[in-house]
Enzyme design. Structure first.
Site, PDB file in Angstrom:
ATOM      1  N   HIS A 155       0.828  -1.224   0.000  1.00 33.21           N
ATOM      2  CA  HIS A 155       0.000   0.000   0.000  1.00 33.21           C
ATOM      3  C   HIS A 155       0.857   1.267   0.000  1.00 33.21           C
ATOM      4  O   HIS A 155       0.433   2.309   0.510  1.00 33.21           O
ATOM      5  CB  HIS A 155      -0.944   0.042   1.218  1.00 33.21           C
ATOM      6  CG  HIS A 155      -1.686  -1.227   1.443  1.00 33.21           C
ATOM      7  ND1 HIS A 155      -2.913  -1.500   0.877  1.00 33.21           N
ATOM      8  CD2 HIS A 155      -1.357  -2.330   2.163  1.00 33.21           C
ATOM      9  CE1 HIS A 155      -3.316  -2.702   1.247  1.00 33.21           C
ATOM     10  NE2 HIS A 155      -2.384  -3.237   2.020  1.00 33.21           N
ATOM     11  N   SER A 276      14.055  21.726 -16.580  1.00 35.99           N
ATOM     12  CA  SER A 276      12.822  22.470 -16.827  1.00 35.99           C
ATOM     13  C   SER A 276      13.177  23.768 -17.542  1.00 35.99           C
ATOM     14  O   SER A 276      14.236  24.348 -17.306  1.00 35.99           O
ATOM     15  CB  SER A 276      12.150  22.768 -15.485  1.00 35.99           C
ATOM     16  OG  SER A 276      11.302  23.898 -15.608  1.00 35.99           O
ATOM     17  N   LYS A 282      15.198  22.031 -11.390  1.00 37.03           N
ATOM     18  CA  LYS A 282      14.596  20.737 -11.711  1.00 37.03           C
ATOM     19  C   LYS A 282      15.546  19.770 -12.428  1.00 37.03           C
ATOM     20  O   LYS A 282      16.330  20.163 -13.259  1.00 37.03           O
ATOM     21  CB  LYS A 282      13.350  20.929 -12.589  1.00 37.03           C
ATOM     22  CG  LYS A 282      12.166  21.552 -11.893  1.00 37.03           C
ATOM     23  CD  LYS A 282      11.670  20.740 -10.704  1.00 37.03           C
ATOM     24  CE  LYS A 282      10.792  19.586 -11.095  1.00 37.03           C
ATOM     25  NZ  LYS A 282       9.518  19.978 -11.659  1.00 37.03           N
ATOM     26  N   GLU A 289       9.381   8.384 -17.097  1.00 34.06           N
ATOM     27  CA  GLU A 289       7.975   8.769 -17.295  1.00 34.06           C
ATOM     28  C   GLU A 289       7.499   8.406 -18.705  1.00 34.06           C
ATOM     29  O   GLU A 289       6.367   7.955 -18.899  1.00 34.06           O
ATOM     30  CB  GLU A 289       7.801  10.273 -17.069  1.00 34.06           C
ATOM     31  CG  GLU A 289       7.969  10.675 -15.615  1.00 34.06           C
ATOM     32  CD  GLU A 289       8.087  12.187 -15.451  1.00 34.06           C
ATOM     33  OE1 GLU A 289       7.400  12.932 -16.171  1.00 34.06           O
ATOM     34  OE2 GLU A 289       8.875  12.625 -14.593  1.00 34.06           O
TER      35      GLU A 289
END
Ligand code: ARG
Length: 460
Positions: A155, A276, A282, A289
């Protein structure tokens, strides 16, 4: 004029040429198509179905076309519809009359089934080889981290301590099953359909076994309708690719989480992260992804083709031409994802101190504390309750179980003794989980050895 133009009085509309031609994508099958035609022509010659001299001229002509295609010297024609008719047209332009005998006893329906089967066999082997490389990387990361303690999760809550090596070997198991699925895909595709004709076989005395032998197929299809209508083997590839993408995607999701400032379990190499355009601080895990994102597209290829096929009456229908773009797209996506994922994983730096701290901080030894009381004689259900109260106390005090003194522990159960500190240490929690398949370093080393042997023995 079209190769099939005899029956027609009017030209195909330009709109239709553009719509139904598959040459823009099925030219990928050129090599398979030519190899299939060479085998077919060879057999036709051997069987005396066409003159031996014509068979030889066809084979030589096809070889030259194959070379020219590989060298980029061939311009395909939209008007000739697909790779099968483009090659046949070129052949006849080059060698004349003999070229017109190539299609004897054959239909594009069994021809395209053959080409696709050959393509899937190669694609499955290629995928399995890339999965093997990924498995090798996993084994080497696992070998380096059999003692690296980290929290295991359920979980997404810290649950019990494991090791990074154990976690890597979980993925190893998944990718070996993906390899197995590719092997099965290859076996399903390894059945030779030529001789099925358009749908009802042929009247010529074809030697189908000979064609299978020439092309390296293990057997021949046993029903001519099925031979041209079956695309299960493409679905097998798409499913095997989907399952592998799903595994990659879960792994990517973990790397993305682990790379976050909240976890800091892993540092992605600069080469596999991007910045970024506005936020100077960043460093984003875009590659992971994107693999996660591309998984959806491979599922789309699978569900798309399943849906295309579901309403088709036997045998061939033009709908089936839609199998190719799905297959090619899934193959390209899977191959690129496996290559880049493997390189990205190999370049990751694991922040082992954060992992170990994460394991120590989240009550991951609570089960072991209960087991400790069980070993001192308490029934498990009672021990579960005692430790539950103990954890609640610690949560309120913002402490770990072993931060408490022995006196404090004894207020929860008089069975606690000094040895609890050793018995419930992170290292003991892992080492004592010594069942086969468990995370103890000894067992993980065992599974690494078994994994190495499995990889060695795997053939496709
Ligand atoms: N381009 C077609 C395909 O990919 C080849 C088979 C065409 N057969 C036919 N009867 N129109 O499926």
């Amino acid at each position: 004029m079209k190769l099939w133009g005899g029956r027609f009085e009017k030209k195909t509309s330009g709109l239709v040429d553009d719509f139904h031609s598959s040459i823009t994508f099925d030219q990928r099958l050129a090599h398979q198509d030519i190899a299939g035609s060479i085998a077919h022509a060879t057999m036709l010659g051997e069987q005396g179905i066409i003159p031996q001299a014509d068979a030889e001229a066809i084979v030589a002509g096809l070889r030259a076309i194959d070379e020219d295609i590989s060298a980029g010297r061939v311009q395909f024609e939209l008007d000739a519809e697909d790779i099968h008719m483009n090659v046949e047209k070129l052949l006849t332009e080059r060698i004349g009359e003999a070229g017109k005998r190539l299609h004897t006893g054959r239909s594009r329906n069994d021809q395209v089934a053959l080409d696709c089967r050959m393509y899937v066999k190669e694609a499955a082997k290629e995928a399995a080889a890339l999965m093997r490389e990924l498995c090798e990387t996993l084994l080497s990361v696992a070998r380096a981290h059999t003692e690296t303690i980290m929290p295991g999760y359920t979980h997404l809550q810290r649950a019990q301590p494991i090791t990074l090596g154990h976690h890597m070997m979980a993925y190893f198991q998944m990718f070996t099953r993906d390899m197995q699925r590719m092997k099965e895909t290859c076996a399903h595709a390894d059945v030779m359909p030529l001789g099925s004709g358009a749908l009802a076989g042929t009247t010529y005395p074809l030697d189908r076994e000979r064609v299978a032998e020439l092309l390296g197929f293990s057997s021949i299809t046993l029903n001519s309708l099925d031979g041209v209508a079956d695309r299960d083997f493409v679905l097998d590839y798409l499913y095997a690719a989907s399952a592998c993408m799903m595994h990659l995607s879960r792994f990517c999701e973990e790397l993305i989480l682990w790379n976050s400032h909240e976890f800091r379990f892993v540092e992605m190499d600069d080469g596999y992260a991007t910045g970024s355009s506005i936020m100077p601080q960043k460093k984003n895990p875009d590659v992971a992804e994107l693999i996660r994102g591309k998984t959806g597209r491979v599922y789309g290829d699978l569900t798309g083709l399943l849906t295309t096929l579901k309403g088709l009456p036997l045998a061939y229908n033009k709908d089936m031409q839609e199998d190719k773009e799905a297959l090619f797209d899934a193959r390209d996506t899977l191959v690129k994802s496996l290559v880049v994922f493997n390189a990205m994983l190999a370049s990751c730096t694991f922040r082992t101190e954060n992992m170990e701290r994460g394991a120590a901080g989240g009550f991951t030894n609570a089960t072991d504390a209960a087991d400790y009381l069980v070993k001192k004689g308490m029934p498990f259900r009672d021990a579960h309750a005692v430790i539950g109260h103990l954890v609640l106390h610690c949560v309120k005090e913002n402490k770990a179980i072993l931060d408490l003194s022995l006196e404090e522990l004894k207020t929860f159960s008089p069975l606690f003794e000094q040895d609890v500190y050793e018995a419930c240490s992170m290292r003991a929690c892992v080492t004592l989980r010594d069942v086969p398949g468990g995370p103890s370093p000894r067992r993980v080393l065992e599974s690494i050895a078994a994994g190495e042997a499995w990889l060695q023995s795997f053939t496709i």
